[in-house]
Design an enzyme around this catalytic site. Structure first.
Site, PDB file in Angstrom:
ATOM      1  N   HIS A 179     -13.435  -8.559 -34.947  1.00 28.08           N
ATOM      2  CA  HIS A 179     -12.518  -9.704 -34.980  1.00 28.08           C
ATOM      3  C   HIS A 179     -13.215 -10.994 -35.427  1.00 28.08           C
ATOM      4  O   HIS A 179     -12.717 -11.708 -36.302  1.00 28.08           O
ATOM      5  CB  HIS A 179     -11.894  -9.936 -33.600  1.00 28.08           C
ATOM      6  CG  HIS A 179     -11.239  -8.720 -33.006  1.00 28.08           C
ATOM      7  ND1 HIS A 179     -10.598  -7.773 -33.762  1.00 28.08           N
ATOM      8  CD2 HIS A 179     -11.123  -8.298 -31.720  1.00 28.08           C
ATOM      9  CE1 HIS A 179     -10.124  -6.827 -32.956  1.00 28.08           C
ATOM     10  NE2 HIS A 179     -10.427  -7.118 -31.723  1.00 28.08           N
TER      11      HIS A 179
ATOM     12  N   GLN B 213      -4.975 -18.398 -30.046  1.00 28.79           N
ATOM     13  CA  GLN B 213      -4.172 -18.059 -28.878  1.00 28.79           C
ATOM     14  C   GLN B 213      -4.812 -18.633 -27.632  1.00 28.79           C
ATOM     15  O   GLN B 213      -6.025 -18.865 -27.641  1.00 28.79           O
ATOM     16  CB  GLN B 213      -4.035 -16.537 -28.731  1.00 28.79           C
ATOM     17  CG  GLN B 213      -5.374 -15.843 -28.490  1.00 28.79           C
ATOM     18  CD  GLN B 213      -5.284 -14.326 -28.537  1.00 28.79           C
ATOM     19  OE1 GLN B 213      -4.482 -13.768 -29.259  1.00 28.79           O
ATOM     20  NE2 GLN B 213      -6.102 -13.677 -27.739  1.00 28.79           N
TER      21      GLN B 213
ATOM     22  N   LEU C  84      -0.609 -30.290 -34.372  1.00 25.75           N
ATOM     23  CA  LEU C  84       0.476 -29.385 -34.786  1.00 25.75           C
ATOM     24  C   LEU C  84       0.500 -28.225 -33.795  1.00 25.75           C
ATOM     25  O   LEU C  84      -0.248 -27.250 -33.929  1.00 25.75           O
ATOM     26  CB  LEU C  84       0.227 -28.871 -36.209  1.00 25.75           C
ATOM     27  CG  LEU C  84       1.098 -27.696 -36.660  1.00 25.75           C
ATOM     28  CD1 LEU C  84       2.578 -28.034 -36.603  1.00 25.75           C
ATOM     29  CD2 LEU C  84       0.739 -27.268 -38.078  1.00 25.75           C
TER      30      LEU C  84
ATOM     31  N   ARG D 133     -17.867 -20.664 -17.433  1.00 26.48           N
ATOM     32  CA  ARG D 133     -17.870 -20.800 -18.893  1.00 26.48           C
ATOM     33  C   ARG D 133     -18.879 -19.866 -19.558  1.00 26.48           C
ATOM     34  O   ARG D 133     -19.033 -19.884 -20.760  1.00 26.48           O
ATOM     35  CB  ARG D 133     -18.164 -22.239 -19.311  1.00 26.48           C
ATOM     36  CG  ARG D 133     -17.003 -23.206 -19.039  1.00 26.48           C
ATOM     37  CD  ARG D 133     -17.232 -24.571 -19.675  1.00 26.48           C
ATOM     38  NE  ARG D 133     -17.465 -24.470 -21.096  1.00 26.48           N
ATOM     39  CZ  ARG D 133     -18.645 -24.544 -21.696  1.00 26.48           C
ATOM     40  NH1 ARG D 133     -19.742 -24.742 -20.989  1.00 26.48           N
ATOM     41  NH2 ARG D 133     -18.755 -24.440 -22.991  1.00 26.48           N
TER      42      ARG D 133
HETATM   43  N1  LIG Z   1      -1.772 -28.919 -29.234  1.00 21.88           N
HETATM   44  C1  LIG Z   1      -2.441 -28.625 -28.208  1.00 21.88           C
HETATM   45  O1  LIG Z   1      -2.052 -27.800 -27.425  1.00 21.88           O
HETATM   46  C2  LIG Z   1      -3.697 -29.327 -28.004  1.00 21.88           C
HETATM   47  C3  LIG Z   1      -4.441 -28.966 -26.966  1.00 21.88           C
HETATM   48  N2  LIG Z   1      -5.587 -29.549 -26.711  1.00 21.88           N
HETATM   49  C4  LIG Z   1      -6.293 -29.079 -25.518  1.00 21.88           C
HETATM   50  O2  LIG Z   1      -7.085 -30.088 -24.982  1.00 21.88           O
HETATM   51  C5  LIG Z   1      -8.243 -29.533 -24.396  1.00 21.88           C
HETATM   52  C6  LIG Z   1      -9.487 -30.174 -24.924  1.00 21.88           C
HETATM   53  O3  LIG Z   1      -9.492 -30.149 -26.337  1.00 21.88           O
HETATM   54  P1  LIG Z   1     -10.795 -29.829 -27.132  1.00 21.88           P
HETATM   55  O4  LIG Z   1     -10.664 -29.932 -28.562  1.00 21.88           O
HETATM   56  O5  LIG Z   1     -11.106 -28.501 -26.734  1.00 21.88           O
HETATM   57  O6  LIG Z   1     -11.753 -30.980 -26.631  1.00 21.88           O
HETATM   58  P2  LIG Z   1     -13.210 -31.173 -26.056  1.00 21.88           P
HETATM   59  O7  LIG Z   1     -13.933 -31.771 -27.176  1.00 21.88           O
HETATM   60  O8  LIG Z   1     -13.116 -31.920 -24.816  1.00 21.88           O
HETATM   61  O9  LIG Z   1     -13.842 -29.781 -25.760  1.00 21.88           O
HETATM   62  C7  LIG Z   1     -14.301 -29.004 -26.751  1.00 21.88           C
HETATM   63  C8  LIG Z   1     -14.723 -27.682 -26.219  1.00 21.88           C
HETATM   64  O10 LIG Z   1     -16.055 -27.792 -25.837  1.00 21.88           O
HETATM   65  C9  LIG Z   1     -16.349 -26.828 -24.904  1.00 21.88           C
HETATM   66  N3  LIG Z   1     -17.225 -27.301 -23.862  1.00 21.88           N
HETATM   67  C10 LIG Z   1     -16.930 -27.688 -22.631  1.00 21.88           C
HETATM   68  N4  LIG Z   1     -18.067 -27.995 -21.939  1.00 21.88           N
HETATM   69  C11 LIG Z   1     -19.079 -27.810 -22.783  1.00 21.88           C
HETATM   70  C12 LIG Z   1     -20.481 -27.971 -22.689  1.00 21.88           C
HETATM   71  N5  LIG Z   1     -21.045 -28.388 -21.574  1.00 21.88           N
HETATM   72  N6  LIG Z   1     -21.232 -27.699 -23.755  1.00 21.88           N
HETATM   73  C13 LIG Z   1     -20.666 -27.270 -24.888  1.00 21.88           C
HETATM   74  N7  LIG Z   1     -19.341 -27.097 -25.048  1.00 21.88           N
HETATM   75  C14 LIG Z   1     -18.565 -27.367 -24.007  1.00 21.88           C
HETATM   76  C15 LIG Z   1     -15.060 -26.383 -24.315  1.00 21.88           C
HETATM   77  O11 LIG Z   1     -14.830 -25.062 -24.739  1.00 21.88           O
HETATM   78  P3  LIG Z   1     -15.545 -23.859 -24.094  1.00 21.88           P
HETATM   79  O12 LIG Z   1     -15.520 -23.983 -22.610  1.00 21.88           O
HETATM   80  O13 LIG Z   1     -14.734 -22.763 -24.595  1.00 21.88           O
HETATM   81  O14 LIG Z   1     -16.920 -23.881 -24.606  1.00 21.88           O
HETATM   82  C16 LIG Z   1     -14.020 -27.253 -24.965  1.00 21.88           C
HETATM   83  O15 LIG Z   1     -12.874 -26.532 -25.250  1.00 21.88           O
HETATM   84  C17 LIG Z   1      -8.223 -28.076 -24.721  1.00 21.88           C
HETATM   85  O16 LIG Z   1      -7.759 -27.362 -23.618  1.00 21.88           O
HETATM   86  C18 LIG Z   1      -7.269 -27.981 -25.845  1.00 21.88           C
HETATM   87  O17 LIG Z   1      -6.670 -26.742 -25.901  1.00 21.88           O
HETATM   88  C19 LIG Z   1      -6.067 -30.507 -27.534  1.00 21.88           C
HETATM   89  C20 LIG Z   1      -5.349 -30.915 -28.611  1.00 21.88           C
HETATM   90  C21 LIG Z   1      -4.092 -30.364 -28.930  1.00 21.88           C
HETATM   91  O1  LIG Z   2      -9.882  -5.333 -29.767  1.00 26.73           O
HETATM   92  C1  LIG Z   2      -9.872  -5.847 -28.680  1.00 26.73           C
HETATM   93  O2  LIG Z   2      -9.086  -6.919 -28.468  1.00 26.73           O
HETATM   94  C2  LIG Z   2      -8.654  -7.248 -27.165  1.00 26.73           C
HETATM   95  C3  LIG Z   2      -8.077  -8.660 -27.240  1.00 26.73           C
HETATM   96  O3  LIG Z   2      -6.955  -8.676 -28.061  1.00 26.73           O
HETATM   97  P1  LIG Z   2      -5.879  -9.826 -27.892  1.00 26.73           P
HETATM   98  O4  LIG Z   2      -4.967  -9.641 -29.021  1.00 26.73           O
HETATM   99  O5  LIG Z   2      -5.233  -9.611 -26.552  1.00 26.73           O
HETATM  100  O6  LIG Z   2      -6.622 -11.114 -27.913  1.00 26.73           O
HETATM  101  C4  LIG Z   2      -9.780  -7.167 -26.179  1.00 26.73           C
HETATM  102  O7  LIG Z   2      -9.287  -7.363 -24.863  1.00 26.73           O
HETATM  103  C5  LIG Z   2     -10.431  -5.801 -26.259  1.00 26.73           C
HETATM  104  O8  LIG Z   2     -11.555  -5.752 -25.399  1.00 26.73           O
HETATM  105  C6  LIG Z   2     -10.849  -5.488 -27.662  1.00 26.73           C
HETATM  106  O9  LIG Z   2     -11.200  -4.119 -27.745  1.00 26.73           O
END
Ligand SMILES: NC(=O)C1=CN([C@@H]2O[C@H](COP(=O)(O)OP(=O)(O)OC[C@H]3O[C@@H](n4cnc5c(N)ncnc54)[C@H](OP(=O)(O)O)[C@@H]3O)[C@@H](O)[C@H]2O)C=CC1
Ligand SMILES: O=C1O[C@H](COP(=O)(O)O)[C@@H](O)[C@H](O)[C@H]1O
Length: 536
Positions: free
Chosen positions: A282, A416, A443, A508
């Site tokens: 993927h 997703q 968006l 995380r």
């Molecule tokens: N349309 C929408 O629905 C929108 C939703 N959002 C939401 O707002 C939230 C924040 O937005 P986002 O762009 O992610 O902003 P941020 O810049 O605040 O975060 C970026 C990403 O960095 C990762 N992060 C967190 N802690 C650390 C760390 N200590 N070191 C490195 N990486 C870190 C997190 O992902 P990870 O933990 O996976 O590493 C996080 O998602 C999200 O939940 C996002 O989905 C924002 C804009 C539009």
């Molecule tokens: O191929 C796989 O994908 C699923 C996740 O698929 P999603 O469409 O639900 O995101 C993952 O759980 C599985 O371990 C892997 O074999």
């Protein structure tokens, strides 16, 4: 009238044949297809969709429900049979009991669902002897006779464990192929091998039996809306194209997180690990779509050629660029599975070093990407379920704002849940002041496309197999190059029995992952605050 040939003109030359067979589902074609279906035209060409492994998990959770949704929406040819094949002593009512709850049949759809079941049948047979395949052949021959002797188009879905893969494909070839007056397409599920060697062996085996345009290696991430959107975003917006390179992009992060563990699948998972389960397929596929050059056309071969070129330019991953982790129980996490660490599962050996989390830094050695780290990160039992592509841009040059106020812009494509594309950027803080702040152009599909139902990835991909479009299926050389990049590090991890870093269920993941990304220049400021539009 034939369902397919009316939509796509017959080939006139090898090049035309390639174009017609591999052409993308353009809007015109899909509209024409739906319009024709809705006009209730009579389509007589017979089709069989055979599910090998009909008794299995994938069949009940994904394949039958997908067939039902396509059938319900009149997207399949009228004269079609869905044939389950497995060793178990099953009947259609028993099959129905297994898949019905996943079909989510809504009020008012029961009559149609009964019709769907009338198209279903079951053939019991072994995988390693010809008897069952002969029975299947007889079934298809009888169907042909019933259909005014029109040759039957055949789709064979191998939803089977790899151990029986070779025998089933061999038996299929010997017993169940078309005679050249219709077509046969074989859909294959991952794992496509365990490493470079076994994958090549499998590919060589298949190549002896089938032509490349008969083989559909399914990677369901390629059927997801946002993954399909990647090419349009990149090649349909002049605003993005000039900055899509090493001059402007600091890093690319392709992330897959699940908030649940391996429960129920640990036996399989322990032989694979997260790198084989998710990263090799993927995430590598998404990487190719983010990084490839613009293809000459939307023809499947042009696109797949570009994907292969990127994979060829990608350096083999080294152990120093990888962090692996394995989850342990977490008494403080409210998730119902959190009291079980990975190794608490009886199917997992006590000394297992199989990673349930991995972060790998990939380097693409070409003019566009040299020096830009691609972070591929995937993990189970993490703090959230999320898949996204995050493009982090470089700082602006000649910053005129007070030190530290400007943050890096990011373009995020959230695959997703809740599909969205958002651009994090700097604006003037609204009001009398002169300050700047981080905000977003957002968006969110749920807001923008309220009336649109986004089809499940499998729905799209099945339809593409019917249409003969291979854009979103993995070609043999793509697979080989993807394995080439990851096999050495997989071997090193296994030979050296590298112990994965423990991380708590619901966290995380290992901090070592964040540290490696930081080392390669990923900047996380933690200053951005998003407010959902409906909360404003
Ligand atoms: N349309 C929408 O629905 C929108 C939703 N959002 C939401 O707002 C939230 C924040 O937005 P986002 O762009 O992610 O902003 P941020 O810049 O605040 O975060 C970026 C990403 O960095 C990762 N992060 C967190 N802690 C650390 C760390 N200590 N070191 C490195 N990486 C870190 C997190 O992902 P990870 O933990 O996976 O590493 C996080 O998602 C999200 O939940 C996002 O989905 C924002 C804009 C539009
Ligand atoms: O191929 C796989 O994908 C699923 C996740 O698929 P999603 O469409 O639900 O995101 C993952 O759980 C599985 O371990 C892997 O074999």
């Amino acid at each position: 009238m034939s369902w397919e040939n009316d939509m796509i003109p017959p080939p006139t030359s090898e090049q035309d044949r390639r174009y017609s067979v591999s052409a993308p589902l353009s809007k015109d074609v899909v509209d024409a297809l739906i319009a024709s279906m809705q006009n209730n035209l009579k389509f007589e060409t017979p089709y069989v969709f055979v599910v090998f492994g009909a008794s299995g998990d994938l069949a009940k959770k994904k394949i039958y429900p997908t067939l039902w949704w396509l059938f319900r929406d009149n997207l399949l040819p009228a004269n079609i049979k869905f044939v389950g094949y497995a060793r178990s002593d099953l009947t259609v009512p028993k099959l129905r009991d297994s898949f019905e709850k996943y079909c989510k049949v809504r009020d008012g759809e029961n009559e149609k669902f009964v019709k769907f079941l009338e198209h279903c049948s079951y053939v019991q047979g072994k995988y390693d002897t010809s008897d069952g395949f002969q029975k299947l052949k007889q079934y298809i021959d009888a169907f042909q006779t019933e259909s005014n002797n029109q040759p039957v188009n055949r789709l064979y879905y191998l939803a089977l464990p790899p151990a029986v893969f070779n025998v089933v494909s061999t038996e299929l070839k010997q017993n169940c192929m078309d005679n050249g007056d219709s077509w046969t397409r074989v859909i294959i599920e991952k794992p496509f091998g365990h490493d470079l060697k076994s994958s090549c062996e499998l590919s060589n085996h298949l190549a002896k039996l089938f032509k490349e345009d008969q083989i559909y290696r399914i990677d369901h991430y390629l059927g997801k809306e946002m993954v399909q959107n990647l090419m349009v975003m990149r090649f349909g917006n002049r605003i993005l194209a000039p900055s899509w390179n090493r001059d402007h992009i600091a890093s690319v992060m392709i992330s897959f997180k699940e908030d649940f563990g391996t429960g129920g699948r640990a036996g399989y998972f322990d032989t694979a690990g997260i790198i084989r389960d998710v990263m090799q397929n993927h995430l590598m596929q998404i990487l190719t779509l983010v990084a490839m050059e613009k293809p000459a056309s939307l023809n499947a071969e042009d696109i797949r050629d570009e994907k292969v070129k990127v994979l060829k330019a990608t350096k083999i991953v080294e152990l120093k660029d990888v962090v692996v982790g394995q989850y342990i129980s977490n008494a403080e996490c409210s998730h119902p599975e959190a009291s079980q660490g990975y190794k608490d599962d009886p199917a997992v050996p006590a000394d297992s070093v199989t990673p349930t989390y991995a972060l790998a830094v990939l380097h693409i050695n070409n003019e566009r990407w040299e020096g830009v780290p691609f972070f591929l990160r995937c993990g189970k039992a993490l703090n959230e379920k999320k898949a996204e592509v995050r493009i982090q841009f470089k700082e602006v040059s000649g910053d005129i704002y007070p030190s530290g106020e400007l943050k890096r812009s990011e373009l995020v494509m959230r695959v997703q849940p809740n599909e969205a594309v958002y651009m994090k950027l700097m604006t003037k803080k609204p009001g009398m002041g002169f300050g700047v702040e981080e905000t977003e152009l957002d968006l969110t599909y749920n807001n923008r496309y309220k009336e649109v139902r986004l089809p499940d990835a499998y729905e799209r991909l099945f339809l593409e197999v019917f249409m003969g479009s291979q854009i979103n299926f993995v070609r043999t050389d793509e697979l080989e190059y993807a394995w080439r990049i990851l096999t050495p590090v997989l071997e090193e991890l296994e030979n050296k029995k590298v112990k994965p870093v423990e991380y708590k269920f619901g966290s995380r993941g290992p901090v070592e992952g964040d540290e490696l990304m930081k080392k390669y220049g990923f900047v996380f400021t933690g200053t951005y605050k998003w407010v959902a539009p409906n909360k404003l």
